[in-house]
Write a protein that holds these residues in place. Structure first.
Motif, PDB file in Angstrom:
ATOM      1  N   GLU A 183      44.798   7.620  84.951  1.00 20.45           N
ATOM      2  CA  GLU A 183      43.677   6.840  84.424  1.00 20.45           C
ATOM      3  C   GLU A 183      44.053   5.444  83.950  1.00 20.45           C
ATOM      4  OE1 GLU A 183      39.955   7.277  81.266  1.00 20.45           O
ATOM      5  OE2 GLU A 183      41.422   8.895  81.459  1.00 20.45           O
ATOM      6  N   PRO A 184      45.255   5.217  83.374  1.00 17.76           N
ATOM      7  CA  PRO A 184      45.571   3.849  82.942  1.00 17.76           C
ATOM      8  C   PRO A 184      45.492   2.818  84.067  1.00 17.76           C
ATOM      9  CG  PRO A 184      47.074   5.397  81.912  1.00 17.76           C
ATOM     10  CD  PRO A 184      46.285   6.181  82.911  1.00 17.76           C
ATOM     11  N   TYR A 185      45.727   3.234  85.311  1.00 17.28           N
ATOM     12  CA  TYR A 185      45.598   2.289  86.422  1.00 17.28           C
ATOM     13  C   TYR A 185      44.148   1.861  86.615  1.00 17.28           C
ATOM     14  CZ  TYR A 185      50.454   2.881  87.833  1.00 17.28           C
ATOM     15  OH  TYR A 185      51.830   2.873  87.848  1.00 17.28           O
ATOM     16  N   VAL A 186      43.209   2.752  86.312  1.00 16.78           N
ATOM     17  CA  VAL A 186      41.791   2.389  86.387  1.00 16.78           C
ATOM     18  C   VAL A 186      41.453   1.380  85.293  1.00 16.78           C
ATOM     19  CG1 VAL A 186      39.427   3.282  86.318  1.00 16.78           C
ATOM     20  CG2 VAL A 186      41.238   4.605  87.431  1.00 16.78           C
ATOM     21  N   GLU A 187      42.065   1.544  84.128  1.00 16.70           N
ATOM     22  CA  GLU A 187      41.847   0.584  83.044  1.00 16.70           C
ATOM     23  C   GLU A 187      42.348  -0.807  83.441  1.00 16.70           C
ATOM     24  OE1 GLU A 187      40.080   1.216  80.285  1.00 16.70           O
ATOM     25  OE2 GLU A 187      39.726   3.152  81.245  1.00 16.70           O
ATOM     26  N   ILE A 188      43.470  -0.872  84.179  1.00 15.95           N
ATOM     27  CA  ILE A 188      43.928  -2.163  84.706  1.00 15.95           C
ATOM     28  C   ILE A 188      42.842  -2.767  85.586  1.00 15.95           C
ATOM     29  CG2 ILE A 188      45.596  -3.306  86.223  1.00 15.95           C
ATOM     30  CD1 ILE A 188      47.629  -1.169  85.456  1.00 15.95           C
ATOM     31  N   THR A 189      42.289  -1.952  86.474  1.00 18.71           N
ATOM     32  CA  THR A 189      41.259  -2.427  87.403  1.00 18.71           C
ATOM     33  C   THR A 189      40.062  -2.986  86.651  1.00 18.71           C
ATOM     34  OG1 THR A 189      41.950  -0.740  89.001  1.00 18.71           O
ATOM     35  CG2 THR A 189      39.770  -1.732  89.324  1.00 18.71           C
ATOM     36  N   LEU A 190      39.569  -2.252  85.672  1.00 14.55           N
ATOM     37  CA  LEU A 190      38.379  -2.684  84.936  1.00 14.55           C
ATOM     38  C   LEU A 190      38.634  -3.995  84.200  1.00 14.55           C
ATOM     39  CD1 LEU A 190      37.237   0.760  83.455  1.00 14.55           C
ATOM     40  CD2 LEU A 190      36.344  -0.405  85.490  1.00 14.55           C
ATOM     41  N   ALA A 191      39.783  -4.104  83.546  1.00 18.34           N
ATOM     42  CA  ALA A 191      40.099  -5.336  82.809  1.00 18.34           C
ATOM     43  C   ALA A 191      40.189  -6.534  83.747  1.00 18.34           C
ATOM     44  CB  ALA A 191      41.403  -5.157  82.035  1.00 18.34           C
ATOM     45  N   MET A 192      40.804  -6.330  84.909  1.00 16.44           N
ATOM     46  CA  MET A 192      40.959  -7.434  85.844  1.00 16.44           C
ATOM     47  C   MET A 192      39.627  -7.810  86.489  1.00 16.44           C
ATOM     48  SD  MET A 192      44.640  -6.639  87.641  1.00 16.44           S
ATOM     49  CE  MET A 192      44.565  -8.172  88.581  1.00 16.44           C
ATOM     50  N   MET A 193      38.799  -6.827  86.817  1.00 15.28           N
ATOM     51  CA  MET A 193      37.472  -7.130  87.358  1.00 15.28           C
ATOM     52  C   MET A 193      36.676  -7.984  86.386  1.00 15.28           C
ATOM     53  SD  MET A 193      36.443  -3.441  89.047  1.00 15.28           S
ATOM     54  CE  MET A 193      34.752  -3.929  89.437  1.00 15.28           C
ATOM     55  N   ARG A 194      36.735  -7.640  85.109  1.00 18.27           N
ATOM     56  CA  ARG A 194      36.002  -8.419  84.093  1.00 18.27           C
ATOM     57  C   ARG A 194      36.557  -9.840  84.003  1.00 18.27           C
ATOM     58  NH1 ARG A 194      36.199  -3.035  80.980  1.00 18.27           N
ATOM     59  NH2 ARG A 194      34.070  -2.225  81.263  1.00 18.27           N
ATOM     60  N   ALA A 195      37.870  -9.995  84.189  1.00 19.91           N
ATOM     61  CA  ALA A 195      38.460 -11.336  84.150  1.00 19.91           C
ATOM     62  C   ALA A 195      37.950 -12.209  85.294  1.00 19.91           C
ATOM     63  CB  ALA A 195      39.985 -11.233  84.214  1.00 19.91           C
ATOM     64  N   PHE A 196      37.492 -11.566  86.378  1.00 14.81           N
ATOM     65  CA  PHE A 196      36.929 -12.290  87.516  1.00 14.81           C
ATOM     66  C   PHE A 196      35.398 -12.279  87.495  1.00 14.81           C
ATOM     67  CE2 PHE A 196      41.242 -12.000  88.935  1.00 14.81           C
ATOM     68  CZ  PHE A 196      41.424 -12.967  89.914  1.00 14.81           C
ATOM     69  N   GLY A 197      34.795 -11.904  86.364  1.00 17.92           N
ATOM     70  CA  GLY A 197      33.356 -12.040  86.193  1.00 17.92           C
ATOM     71  C   GLY A 197      32.514 -10.818  86.471  1.00 17.92           C
ATOM     72  N   ALA A 198      33.126  -9.667  86.710  1.00 15.62           N
ATOM     73  CA  ALA A 198      32.352  -8.459  87.001  1.00 15.62           C
ATOM     74  C   ALA A 198      31.777  -7.848  85.722  1.00 15.62           C
ATOM     75  CB  ALA A 198      33.216  -7.434  87.725  1.00 15.62           C
ATOM     76  N   GLU A 199      30.730  -7.053  85.897  1.00 12.55           N
ATOM     77  CA  GLU A 199      30.096  -6.327  84.796  1.00 12.55           C
ATOM     78  C   GLU A 199      30.121  -4.836  85.118  1.00 12.55           C
ATOM     79  OE1 GLU A 199      26.189  -7.890  84.255  1.00 12.55           O
ATOM     80  OE2 GLU A 199      26.889  -9.955  83.946  1.00 12.55           O
TER      81      GLU A 199
END
Length: 424
Positions: A183-199
């Motif tokens: 699961e921590p790899y998914v947390e990386i994904t979510l944080a990075m998506m938000r850094a690129f403007g995702a919701e």
């Protein structure tokens, strides 16, 4: 005190390349990892028509929010699991015919849960040989979006690929996850998506966790890639093992994205002294390595590191809930057990666990050791090589049948680790 600069994170670099390619504008990645896997990802983007300019410490990617600029392409994914799983997902958001293949090793690794999910979203996708594996052809017509269920108990990369796709859909995406590993790899994904403007919003439902991704697209940015926490584990383990050993890894501090930094918590439980600050993490040898039982489901890429260190502990080391390591570059549970037994270590394994009993590996030529040099069977897996380099610090005579496979994530590993070891 040795300070070691670890190359950039493979996981972060791969996600950043996807996000940069999908974003509106030109993204600059600072200190990306340069390895076979990430170079393969970048070459795959180029094959899909993206403009990628690579400088020594920065990569510049011109994004295409509508999907790959090319309408027909052949992509070789090499050994890279992120390349082999993320790029077909990116292609599904575009318009054209895109053919993907991979190395023999990667062809053996499963793809089925992801391709089943993409088909459920309307993607036109066919497997060239064995169902659920590469080679693969994607005929892109864009993705409308919708709601799907996903079992990510085998690999979190299936979920990550679909999350990354979400902002590129026309109506958004809701994912219900019935099982999840790492699961921590998914947390990386979510944080990075938000850094690129995702919701993205996350919730809980009776059938599992839900992720709802809005169809926002992505915005280009300048993004710094942090050091690779999985790679750092070998240096942390070495410091914990060697008398007087100490190492500091800058850039992996309290704000680090990567869950594999939690490997240092395992070392702390074993008796090492661990200090994590805002700027980095330090591990020191205390003269003690205790045995323990540990669930490594969320940090399974560091399972081989602990297995290679475990014989030197004062009591048994039992690693549990790591069935997914059997479908990595090799069956890592069996590979670790096989190599430890070659060194005279008492090991037991089960479907999702390994237990290593205390007893330092026997040096080659000793009464309990191999008659000649002990050769570690790497199975072409970079993590087996780097993990058993730690064992070799206290077991002279070890060699590897394929030492060069470290190029997958750390081409200079042997040179850097040897220099590091001389300073311990």
């Amino acid at each position: 005190m040795t300070v070691i600069d670890i190359p950039g994170s493979k996981s972060v670099t791969a996600r950043a390349l996807f996000l940069a390619a999908a974003a509106e504008g030109t993204t600059t990645l600072l200190r990306p990892l340069r390895s076979d896997d990430t170079e393969g990802f970048a070459e795959g983007l180029k094959a899909l028509g993206y403009a990628v300019r690579q400088e020594p410490d920065a990569w510049h990617i011109e994004g295409s929010p509508a999907g790959p600029p090319a309408t027909d392409a052949d992509v070789q994914c090499r050994d890279g699991a992120t390349t082999a799983r993320f790029l077909p997902t990116l292609a599904a958001a575009g318009h054209g015919t895109f053919r993907f293949d991979a190395s023999a090793q990667m062809r053996r690794r499963p793809l089925g849960p992801l391709t089943t999910a993409l088909r459920a979203l309307g993607a036109d996708l066919t497997h060239g040989e064995r169902e659920g594996h590469h080679p693969l052809t994607v005929t892109g017509h864009g993705i409308k979006g919708g709601a799907i269920r996903l079992d990510a108990g085998q690999s979190s990369q299936y979920l990550t690929a679909l999350l990354l796709l979400g902002p590129l859909t026309t109506e958004g995406l809701t994912l219900t996850v019935t099982d999840l590993v790492s699961e921590p790899y998914v947390e990386i994904t979510l944080a990075m998506m938000r850094a690129f403007g995702a919701e993205i919003t996350r919730g809980e439902a009776p059938e599992g966790r839900t992720y709802t991704v809005a169809p926002t697209g992505y915005r280009a940015t300048t993004y710094a890639v942090e050091p690779d926490a999985s790679t750092a584990s070998y240096f942390f383990a070495a410091a914990a093992l060697m008398p007087g050993g100490a190492v500091t890894v800058p850039g992996l501090g309290t704000g680090a994205l990567q869950g594999d930094l939690a490997f240092t918590d395992v070392l702390r439980r074993m008796g090492a002294d661990v200090t994590t600050t805002a700027t980095g993490t330090t591990v020191r040898n205390t003269g003690t390595l205790r045995g323990l039982t540990v669930n490594m489901r969320d940090i399974s890429d560091t399972m081989p590191t602990l297995a290679a260190l475990a014989p030197f502990a004062e009591g048994p080391v039992r690693i549990e809930d790591v069935a997914n390591t059997r479908v990595k570059e090799c069956d890592r549970l069996d590979a670790c057990a096989e190599n430890l037994r070659r060194l005279g270590v008492d090991v037991a394994t089960g479907p999702d666990w390994i237990e290593i009993r205390p007893g330092a590996p026997a040096a080659p030529g000793s009464p309990a050791g191999p008659a000649g040099p002990a050769e570690i069977a790497t199975h072409g897996d970079h993590r087996i090589v780097m993990s058993f380099a730690v064992t070799a610090l206290r077991t002279p005579g070890i060699r590897f049948d394929d030492p060069g496979c470290v190029r997958k994530t750390f081409p200079d590993f042997h040179t850097v680790f040897e220099a590091f070891a001389r300073g311990l």
